[in-house]
Motif scaffolding. Structure first.
Motif, PDB file in Angstrom:
ATOM      1  N   ASP A 217      28.100  22.932 -47.562  1.00  0.00           N
ATOM      2  CA  ASP A 217      29.437  23.490 -47.793  1.00  0.00           C
ATOM      3  C   ASP A 217      29.405  24.994 -47.545  1.00  0.00           C
ATOM      4  O   ASP A 217      28.646  25.717 -48.191  1.00  0.00           O
ATOM      5  CB  ASP A 217      29.836  23.177 -49.245  1.00  0.00           C
ATOM      6  N   PRO A 218      30.202  25.491 -46.604  1.00  0.00           N
ATOM      7  CA  PRO A 218      30.137  26.917 -46.239  1.00  0.00           C
ATOM      8  C   PRO A 218      30.494  27.855 -47.387  1.00  0.00           C
ATOM      9  O   PRO A 218      30.223  29.053 -47.313  1.00  0.00           O
ATOM     10  CB  PRO A 218      31.156  27.056 -45.099  1.00  0.00           C
ATOM     11  N   GLU A 219      31.094  27.331 -48.446  1.00  0.00           N
ATOM     12  CA  GLU A 219      31.402  28.171 -49.613  1.00  0.00           C
ATOM     13  C   GLU A 219      30.177  28.386 -50.504  1.00  0.00           C
ATOM     14  O   GLU A 219      30.200  29.204 -51.420  1.00  0.00           O
ATOM     15  CB  GLU A 219      32.534  27.539 -50.444  1.00  0.00           C
ATOM     16  N   THR A 220      29.124  27.606 -50.279  1.00  0.00           N
ATOM     17  CA  THR A 220      27.915  27.734 -51.099  1.00  0.00           C
ATOM     18  C   THR A 220      27.325  29.130 -50.954  1.00  0.00           C
ATOM     19  O   THR A 220      27.154  29.616 -49.833  1.00  0.00           O
ATOM     20  CB  THR A 220      26.859  26.704 -50.647  1.00  0.00           C
ATOM     21  N   PRO A 221      27.013  29.789 -52.068  1.00  0.00           N
ATOM     22  CA  PRO A 221      26.370  31.107 -51.943  1.00  0.00           C
ATOM     23  C   PRO A 221      25.060  31.008 -51.156  1.00  0.00           C
ATOM     24  O   PRO A 221      24.297  30.054 -51.330  1.00  0.00           O
ATOM     25  CB  PRO A 221      26.107  31.516 -53.394  1.00  0.00           C
ATOM     26  N   LEU A 222      24.844  31.996 -50.316  1.00  0.00           N
ATOM     27  CA  LEU A 222      23.648  32.028 -49.477  1.00  0.00           C
ATOM     28  C   LEU A 222      22.377  31.828 -50.299  1.00  0.00           C
ATOM     29  O   LEU A 222      21.434  31.157 -49.864  1.00  0.00           O
ATOM     30  CB  LEU A 222      23.625  33.374 -48.742  1.00  0.00           C
ATOM     31  N   LEU A 223      22.356  32.387 -51.525  1.00  0.00           N
ATOM     32  CA  LEU A 223      21.183  32.253 -52.396  1.00  0.00           C
ATOM     33  C   LEU A 223      20.747  30.800 -52.537  1.00  0.00           C
ATOM     34  O   LEU A 223      19.555  30.481 -52.427  1.00  0.00           O
ATOM     35  CB  LEU A 223      21.518  32.815 -53.791  1.00  0.00           C
ATOM     36  N   TRP A 224      21.700  29.919 -52.796  1.00  0.00           N
ATOM     37  CA  TRP A 224      21.349  28.523 -53.068  1.00  0.00           C
ATOM     38  C   TRP A 224      21.021  27.766 -51.792  1.00  0.00           C
ATOM     39  O   TRP A 224      20.272  26.796 -51.822  1.00  0.00           O
ATOM     40  CB  TRP A 224      22.447  27.847 -53.892  1.00  0.00           C
ATOM     41  N   VAL A 225      21.579  28.227 -50.670  1.00  0.00           N
ATOM     42  CA  VAL A 225      21.178  27.648 -49.396  1.00  0.00           C
ATOM     43  C   VAL A 225      19.712  27.978 -49.130  1.00  0.00           C
ATOM     44  O   VAL A 225      18.919  27.118 -48.750  1.00  0.00           O
ATOM     45  CB  VAL A 225      22.082  28.184 -48.246  1.00  0.00           C
ATOM     46  N   LEU A 226      19.343  29.236 -49.376  1.00  0.00           N
ATOM     47  CA  LEU A 226      17.955  29.654 -49.166  1.00  0.00           C
ATOM     48  C   LEU A 226      17.017  28.895 -50.103  1.00  0.00           C
ATOM     49  O   LEU A 226      15.991  28.364 -49.677  1.00  0.00           O
ATOM     50  CB  LEU A 226      17.808  31.163 -49.417  1.00  0.00           C
ATOM     51  N   ARG A 227      17.372  28.837 -51.372  1.00  0.00           N
ATOM     52  CA  ARG A 227      16.454  28.271 -52.371  1.00  0.00           C
ATOM     53  C   ARG A 227      16.425  26.744 -52.341  1.00  0.00           C
ATOM     54  O   ARG A 227      15.351  26.142 -52.342  1.00  0.00           O
ATOM     55  CB  ARG A 227      16.841  28.745 -53.781  1.00  0.00           C
ATOM     56  N   ASP A 228      17.609  26.133 -52.357  1.00  0.00           N
ATOM     57  CA  ASP A 228      17.663  24.676 -52.537  1.00  0.00           C
ATOM     58  C   ASP A 228      17.574  23.903 -51.224  1.00  0.00           C
ATOM     59  O   ASP A 228      17.107  22.768 -51.204  1.00  0.00           O
ATOM     60  CB  ASP A 228      18.963  24.284 -53.256  1.00  0.00           C
ATOM     61  N   HIS A 229      18.054  24.508 -50.122  1.00  0.00           N
ATOM     62  CA  HIS A 229      18.069  23.761 -48.853  1.00  0.00           C
ATOM     63  C   HIS A 229      16.960  24.195 -47.913  1.00  0.00           C
ATOM     64  O   HIS A 229      16.485  23.394 -47.119  1.00  0.00           O
ATOM     65  CB  HIS A 229      19.432  23.907 -48.170  1.00  0.00           C
ATOM     66  N   LEU A 230      16.581  25.454 -47.952  1.00  0.00           N
ATOM     67  CA  LEU A 230      15.580  25.953 -47.004  1.00  0.00           C
ATOM     68  C   LEU A 230      14.246  26.262 -47.685  1.00  0.00           C
ATOM     69  O   LEU A 230      13.306  26.714 -47.037  1.00  0.00           O
ATOM     70  CB  LEU A 230      16.128  27.189 -46.284  1.00  0.00           C
ATOM     71  N   GLN A 231      14.173  26.002 -48.976  1.00  0.00           N
ATOM     72  CA  GLN A 231      12.925  26.166 -49.754  1.00  0.00           C
ATOM     73  C   GLN A 231      12.321  27.567 -49.639  1.00  0.00           C
ATOM     74  O   GLN A 231      11.111  27.743 -49.744  1.00  0.00           O
ATOM     75  CB  GLN A 231      11.879  25.103 -49.355  1.00  0.00           C
ATOM     76  N   LEU A 232      13.163  28.566 -49.434  1.00  0.00           N
ATOM     77  CA  LEU A 232      12.672  29.939 -49.468  1.00  0.00           C
ATOM     78  C   LEU A 232      12.938  30.475 -50.874  1.00  0.00           C
ATOM     79  O   LEU A 232      13.997  31.015 -51.174  1.00  0.00           O
ATOM     80  CB  LEU A 232      13.371  30.796 -48.405  1.00  0.00           C
ATOM     81  N   THR A 233      11.946  30.303 -51.754  1.00  0.00           N
ATOM     82  CA  THR A 233      12.180  30.583 -53.171  1.00  0.00           C
ATOM     83  C   THR A 233      11.863  32.028 -53.559  1.00  0.00           C
ATOM     84  O   THR A 233      11.985  32.388 -54.732  1.00  0.00           O
ATOM     85  CB  THR A 233      11.343  29.633 -54.050  1.00  0.00           C
ATOM     86  N   GLY A 234      11.469  32.842 -52.579  1.00  0.00           N
ATOM     87  CA  GLY A 234      11.188  34.249 -52.907  1.00  0.00           C
ATOM     88  C   GLY A 234      12.434  35.023 -53.303  1.00  0.00           C
ATOM     89  O   GLY A 234      12.350  36.043 -53.974  1.00  0.00           O
ATOM     90  N   THR A 235      13.603  34.552 -52.898  1.00  0.00           N
ATOM     91  CA  THR A 235      14.867  35.182 -53.284  1.00  0.00           C
ATOM     92  C   THR A 235      15.277  34.598 -54.629  1.00  0.00           C
ATOM     93  O   THR A 235      15.352  33.382 -54.786  1.00  0.00           O
ATOM     94  CB  THR A 235      15.947  34.921 -52.215  1.00  0.00           C
ATOM     95  N   ARG A 236      15.516  35.470 -55.611  1.00  0.00           N
ATOM     96  CA  ARG A 236      15.635  35.001 -57.003  1.00  0.00           C
ATOM     97  C   ARG A 236      17.073  34.952 -57.510  1.00  0.00           C
ATOM     98  O   ARG A 236      17.900  35.794 -57.158  1.00  0.00           O
ATOM     99  CB  ARG A 236      14.836  35.930 -57.928  1.00  0.00           C
ATOM    100  N   PHE A 237      17.300  34.006 -58.400  1.00  0.00           N
ATOM    101  CA  PHE A 237      18.582  33.895 -59.107  1.00  0.00           C
ATOM    102  C   PHE A 237      18.474  34.662 -60.421  1.00  0.00           C
ATOM    103  O   PHE A 237      17.607  34.360 -61.237  1.00  0.00           O
ATOM    104  CB  PHE A 237      18.875  32.421 -59.369  1.00  0.00           C
TER     105      PHE A 237
END
Lengths: 724, 158
Positions: B16-36
Motif C-alpha cells: 500500500d503506497p500509504e505505508t510509511p517507508l519505515l515499515w516497508v524497509l523493516r517489514d518488507h525489505l528486512q532492512l532493520t537498521g532503520t529504527r522505529f
C-alpha cells in the motif's frame, strides 16, 4: 552411575568468602547447560574456547548501553591473556549458573554488574589460562616457570615452545580445570583501567545490531494491542468487522491484556487497530487524578503512621538552634527508552521461545511459563540488545502479552508497542512528597534532622512479581503479595538515599509512609535516589544558606575529613573553579552516594534578562577501581542528561486514571541543542569497583535547583524546575 | 507496485503506497537498521536519505519514494568516515538511535562538509538519544569532517 562431561554444569560460587570455580551436578538445578560442542574447551559456565581458537563469553547481564559486554571482556581478557577485541559474546541463556550472585535472579539492575562480577570474571579468565598452560606443560614437558601465556599463545622463554590456544584446546578440555589461581597484581594490568574501545560499537553504527524489535522468526506476524487507558480495566466487548476487512489483517481477538490485532506487518496492524471499537470495564475507585494524588501525598505528610527507618537521637537542645523546614514534591516519570517495548514468541512442541530485550530474562521466562501453563524449563528466552532499559525492561508485561497472543494465534508473532503505548503503560517512577526540617545552631552545627517521606511503594507492587521467578512455581500469589505488603511498609526503594544521610548531623531521623496508588510503578534509573537526592541535597543547601555559609564549605564541614564525599566534592569544586565564576554565572553543588559509588556535581547557569541557561555541568565520581574510563565518563554524562531531562521537563500526569502524555512532544527529553558541555573527573581509587550506570543521575537535579537558587534567589522545591 | 532505488539497487514492492517507508524497509525489505522510535517524526530514529536529504521514514509514505533514491544505514556500507568516527569515539551506548543520528549527520556533511559546532547542534537537534550521547555525536561529526569528505553522489552508485 557414570557421568559424562556434559552432565556437569560448571558453576561459579562464592563460598565462605573464597571464590571457587567448581563443578555442580545438574540434578539439583534443572537442565544441564548445553553450550557449544563437546570439542570445545569449556572450563566453566561463562567461557568456552572453540577448536579454532574462538573465545566466547556468556554475558549474564543485559547490554542496554551501559557497556557491560566491554567491561566483562576487559576483566576476562586481562587474566586470559587475550586482547579484549578477540573475544566474542553470547547473551547467556536463563540458567542458575548465571543468576546474579547477590540478587539470585538473573537480573540487571542496581548498577551491580561489574561490582558483583569483577572478581568472578577475572577468576574465570585466570582459571582458563592456567588450564591452557597446564596443557602446554603436558605437550612440551616444560615446567610452569618456563612458560608464559600472552596474546592467546603459550610460549617458552627460548621460543622453542609456541602454541596457540586453539592448538591447546584438545588437550586442555581433557584436563582438570585449574582453580584458585592467584589474580594478576594491578601493576601488571594491561587492560583494566585502560581499555577504552566499546566492543559493540561497530554493530551499533552499521545497522547490524539486533534489538528485540528486530527478531523475526520465519512466518512471524505482527500484533498490536489495544489496552485499557486506565490500569484496572478489562475488555468487556469489542467490534472488529471493519478492521478484519482490511488487507493484511489476520485476526482480532480479546486477551487478558487487551484486544490483539494481528496482521502481516506493523502498519496494517496499527491501521486496523484504529478501526476496532473496544468497551472496557469502568474504572474502579481510588486516586485517579494527579491533583488528587498530590493532595493525598501532601495530606499524608501531616498524618501519623510513619514507619521509622532511621532514628539517631540528638544530644543538643533543639531550642538552641533556628528551625528550618520545607516541603518537596516530585512527579511520576516515564522511562521513555528509544526502543518501544516489544517481544516475539514462537510456540514449540512443549512450550515456547521468546525473543526480547530483557533486564530480567528469568522473570520473562517465569511469566511466559505461567501464561502458557508449562514448566519454566519449556520456555527459552533469547535475550537481545536493549534499546534502552533504565529499569523499564526489568518488567516482563510485554512478554506476558505476546505469549497470550501466540497461545491464541498458534503462529509466531511479534508484539510491537507504539510510542503512545510505551508512554501510557509504563511502570512509572512514583510521585513522592517530603517534609524535612532541622535546627541550625549559631556555630553552624546542625541538629534534629527529620525527614518524612510519603508516597507509593514500588516494591509492594514489584516484589511479588519478581518473587514469582525466585520461588518454586507452586508457591501461590497470596504469600508473595503478603511479602510485598510487608516490605512496602518500610520500602527500601522509597527511602534509599535519605536513610544513609552521610552528614555528621546531631540527631537524624527518617521515616516513611506508604500511600498506595492504582498505577503501575517500577524501577527508574537510580530508583529512590532519584527523588531523595533532590530533597536531601536541596535542603542541605537551604541549611547552608540559613547558616550563612558557602554551600561547599558547609557540606565539607559536616563530612568526615577522609570521606569519599569530601574527595569528590573537592575534585568537582576544583574542576568547576567553585567560588570563582565570572559575573552573570551561578553554580549549584550536590553530592550523593548510590550503588556503592559517590558522585558530586556542579551545575553552572547564566542569567541574562531574567532568562536562565545551562552553561556547564561538572562531575566527579569515586567508583573504586575504574575498568573502562571512557565508559564511566559516558555513564556519568548519560546519567546527567537523563536527570536533567526529568528535572526540566519530566512529568507524567493522570486524568480519570489514564496517563495524559503520549509521545516526545508532551514528554520532552533534552536534545542536542539543550545539552550543555560537561566535564567528568574520575577520582583515583584502587578499591573494588562499584556502580556507574545510575550514580550520575541523583545529584544533577539538586545541583541544578541549587544553581537556580543562586541565580534567582528563589528556592524551587517541586520538580520539574522552571528556568527563570 | 512502487519502484524506487534502495541503497543503489532498484527495488519493486507490492505494498500500500500509504505505508510509511519505515515499515516497508523493516517489514518488507528486512532492512532493520532503520529504527522505529515514535511514529511521529519527533525522535529521528527512523532517519534515512531521500535523494540525499535526511527524512523521517516513519512519517513518509512509500508513495513519496516512488522513482526516487533511498539510502539507509545499511547503504552507507560501514566505511563511511562517520561510521569510523562513531566507532573511534565510542559514540553508541544502547545504540538504538544511532542509525538515525548517523544518517542525519551524513546528510549534514554532504551539504556542509565543514560544519561548526553550532551548525552540528542545530542539524542534529531532531535526533533524540535517551542515553545522552550528544557530546560524542558532536565530537564524531567534527572528527569525520576533518578526516574526509564523503561524496554524496556515491549514494547512487550501484
Amino acid at each position: 552411575m557414570s557421568l559424562t562431561r556434559r552432565q556437569f554444569i560448571r558453576n561459579v560460587s562464592v563460598a565462605g568468602g573464597a571464590l571457587t570455580l567448581g563443578f555442580q551436578l545438574t540434578g539439583c538445578s534443572g537442565k544441564p547447560l548445553q553450550l557449544g560442542s563437546d570439542a570445545d574447551f569449556q572450563p566453566n559456565a561463562f567461557l568456552r574456547i572453540e577448536p579454532d581458537g574462538t573465545v566466547i563469553l556468556q554475558i549474564p547481564k543485559a547490554e542496554m548501553g551501559q557497556g557491560v559486554i566491554t567491561g566483562m571482556f576487559t576483566l576476562v581478557a586481562e587474566e586470559l591473556e587475550v586482547h579484549p577485541s578477540r573475544i566474542d559474546y553470547a547473551m547467556a541463556p536463563v540458567h542458575s549458573a548465571f543468576g546474579d550472585p547477590e540478587m539470585r535472579l538473573q537480573i540487571t539492575g542496581g548498577s551491580a554488574s561489574i561490582r558483583v562480577y569483577h572478581e568472578i570474571l577475572r577468576q574465570v579468565g585466570a582459571s582458563a589460562r592456567e588450564t591452557l598452560v597446564a596443557a602446554a606443560m603436558q605437550q612440551s614437558g616444560l615446567d610452569r616457570a618456563s612458560l608464559e601465556a600472552r596474546d592467546g599463545r603459550v610460549r617458552s622463554a627460548d621460543g622453542n615452545v609456541d602454541l596457540s590456544y586453539a592448538e591447546l584446546v584438545p588437550v586442555a578440555r581433557a584436563l582438570a580445570v585449574v582453580s584458585d589461581v592467584a589474580l594478576k597484581p594491578a601493576d601488571q594490568w594491561r587492560w583494566i583501567g585502560r581499555y577504552d574501545q566499546r566492543v559493540d560499537a561497530v554493530a551499533k553504527t552499521d545497522g547490524s545490531a539486533r534489538f528485540g524489535m528486530d527478531a523475526s522468526p520465519e512466518g512471524c506476524l505482527t500484533a498490536v494491542l489495544l489496552r485499557c487507558p486506565w490500569f484496572d480495566g478489562a475488555v468487556e466487548s469489542f467490534e472488529a468487522a471493519e478492521a478484519l476487512a482490511l488487507p493484511g489483517v489476520v485476526a482480532v481477538f480479546a486477551t487478558d491484556f487487551g484486544v490483539a490485532v494481528v496482521a502481516e506487518g506493523y502498519w496494517p496492524a496499527r491501521q486496523a487497530a484504529g478501526k476496532v471499537r473496544v468497551n472496557f470495564t469502568p474504572p474502579g475507585g481510588g486516586l485517579r487524578d494527579s491533583a488528587a494524588i498530590s493532595a493525598a501525598l501532601e495530606a499524608a505528610l501531616d498524618g501519623e503512621d510513619f514507619a521509622s527507618v532511621r532514628d539517631d537521637p540528638a544530644t543538643a537542645a533543639a531550642e538552641q538552634g533556628a528551625r528550618v523546614s520545607a516541603r518537596y514534591a516530585v512527579p511520576f516519570l516515564a522511562h521513555a527508552a528509544m526502543e518501544p517495548l516489544n517481544a516475539t514468541c514462537r510456540l514449540t512442541a512443549d512450550g515456547c521461545e521468546v525473543w526480547v530485550g530483557s533486564q530480567a530474562p528469568d522473570l520473562a521466562r517465569d511469566v511466559a511459563s505461567r501464561v502458557l501453563g508449562v514448566p519454566r524449563e519449556a520456555v527459552v528466552i533469547h535475550n537481545q540488545f536493549l534499546g534502552g532499559g533504565f529499569g523499564r525492561r526489568a518488567a516482563a508485561d510485554n512478554v506476558a502479552e505476546v505469549v497470550a497472543i501466540a497461545r491464541e494465534l498458534k503462529q509466531p508473532v511479534k508484539l510491537v508497542w507504539s510510542r503512545e503505548d510505551d508512554m501510557r503503560h509504563d511502570w512509572y517512577r512514583p510521585a513522592m512528597a517530603g517534609a524535612i526540617e532541622a535546627r541550625v545552631h549559631p556555630d553552624g552545627r546542625v541538629s534534629h534532622w527529620q525527614h518524612r517521606i510519603a508516597g507509593p511503594s514500588i516494591n509492594q507492587q514489584v516484589l511479588p512479581v519478581m518473587m514469582g521467578a525466585m520461588l518454586p512455581q507452586w508457591v501461590p500469589g497470596g504469600p508473595r503479595q503478603w511479602v510485598g505488603d510487608f516490605v512496602g511498609k518500610k520500602d527500601f526503594a522509597s527511602v534509599e538515599g535519605s536513610k544513609e544521610l552521610p552528614y555528621a548531623f546531631d540527631g537524624v531521623s527518617v521515616s516513611y509512609r506508604n500511600v498506595p496508588v492504582p498505577i503501575p510503578l517500577g524501577y527508574w534509573r537510580s530508583v529512590g535516589h532519584s527523588h531523595n537526592a533532590f530533597v536531601v541535597e536541596s535542603f542541605v543547601d537551604e541549611l547552608a544558606h540559613a547558616a550563612g555559609m558557602d554551600p561547599l564549605t558547609f557540606r565539607r564541614q559536616h563530612l568526615p575529613e577522609s570521606s569519599r564525599q569530601r574527595r569528590v566534592l573537592d575534585a568537582v569544586a576544583k574542576a568547576a573553579n567553585w567560588g570563582n565564576v565570572p559575573a552573570g554565572r551561578f553554580q549549584g553543588i550536590a553530592v550523593h552516594d548510590s550503588f556503592h559509588s559517590c558522585v558530586a556535581e556542579v551545575v553552572e547557569v547564566s542569567r541574562v534578562d531574567g532568562k536562565v541557561r545551562l552553561e556547564h555541568v561538572y562531575c566527579a565520581i569515586d567508583c573504586g577501581q575504574v575498568i573502562n574510563p571512557d565508559i564511566v565518563k559516558d555513564q556519568m554524562i548519560g546519567g546527567i542528561v537523563f536527570a536533567l531531562s526529568a528535572a526540566l521537563h519530566g512529568e507524567i500526569t493522570l486524568k480519570d486514571g489514564a496517563v495524559e502524555q503520549s509521545n516526545y512532544h508532551d514528554y520532552p527529553l533534552l536534545r542536542q541543542t539543550d545539552t550543555p558541555p560537561m566535564t567528568v573527573v574520575l577520582v583515583e581509587s584502587s578499591a573494588p569497583p562499584t556502580g556507574v550506570g545510575e550514580p550520575g543521575t541523583p545529584p544533577a537535579a539538586p545541583a541544578l535547583a541549587n544553581a537556580l537558587f543562586a541565580a534567582t534567589g528563589e528556592r524551587q522545591r517541586r520538580l520539574p524546575l522552571r528556568l527563570g | 507496485m512502487v519502484t524506487f532505488s534502495l541503497n543503489g539497487r532498484e527495488v519493486e514492492v507490492d505494498v500500500d503506497p500509504e505505508t510509511p517507508l519505515l515499515w516497508v524497509l523493516r517489514d518488507h525489505l528486512q532492512l532493520t537498521g532503520t529504527r522505529f522510535g515514535c511514529g511521529m517524526g519527533l525522535c529521528g530514529a527512523c532517519t534515512v536519505h531521500l535523494d540525499g536529504a535526511a527524512i523521517r521514514s516513519c512519517s513518509t509514505p512509500l508513495a513519496m519514494a516512488a522513482g526516487r533514491s533511498v539510502t539507509t544505514i545499511e547503504g552507507l556500507g560501514g566505511n563511511h568516515p562517520l561510521q569510523h568516527a562513531w566507532v573511534e569515539h565510542n559514540v553508541p551506548q544502547c545504540g538504538y538511535c544511532q542509525s538515525g543520528q548517523i544518517m542525519s549527520a551524513a546528510a549534514l556533511l554532504a551539504a556542509n562538509p565543514q560544519p561548526d559546532e553550532e551548525s552540528i547542534r542545530q542539524a542534529m537537534s531532531g535526533n533524540l538519544c535517551r542515553c545522552g550521547t550528544y557530546h560524542k555525536v558532536q565530537q564524531a561529526i567534527l572528527s569525520a569532517a576533518a578526516v574526509a569528505h564523503w561524496q554524496p553522489a556515491a549514494e547512487d552508485a550501484s
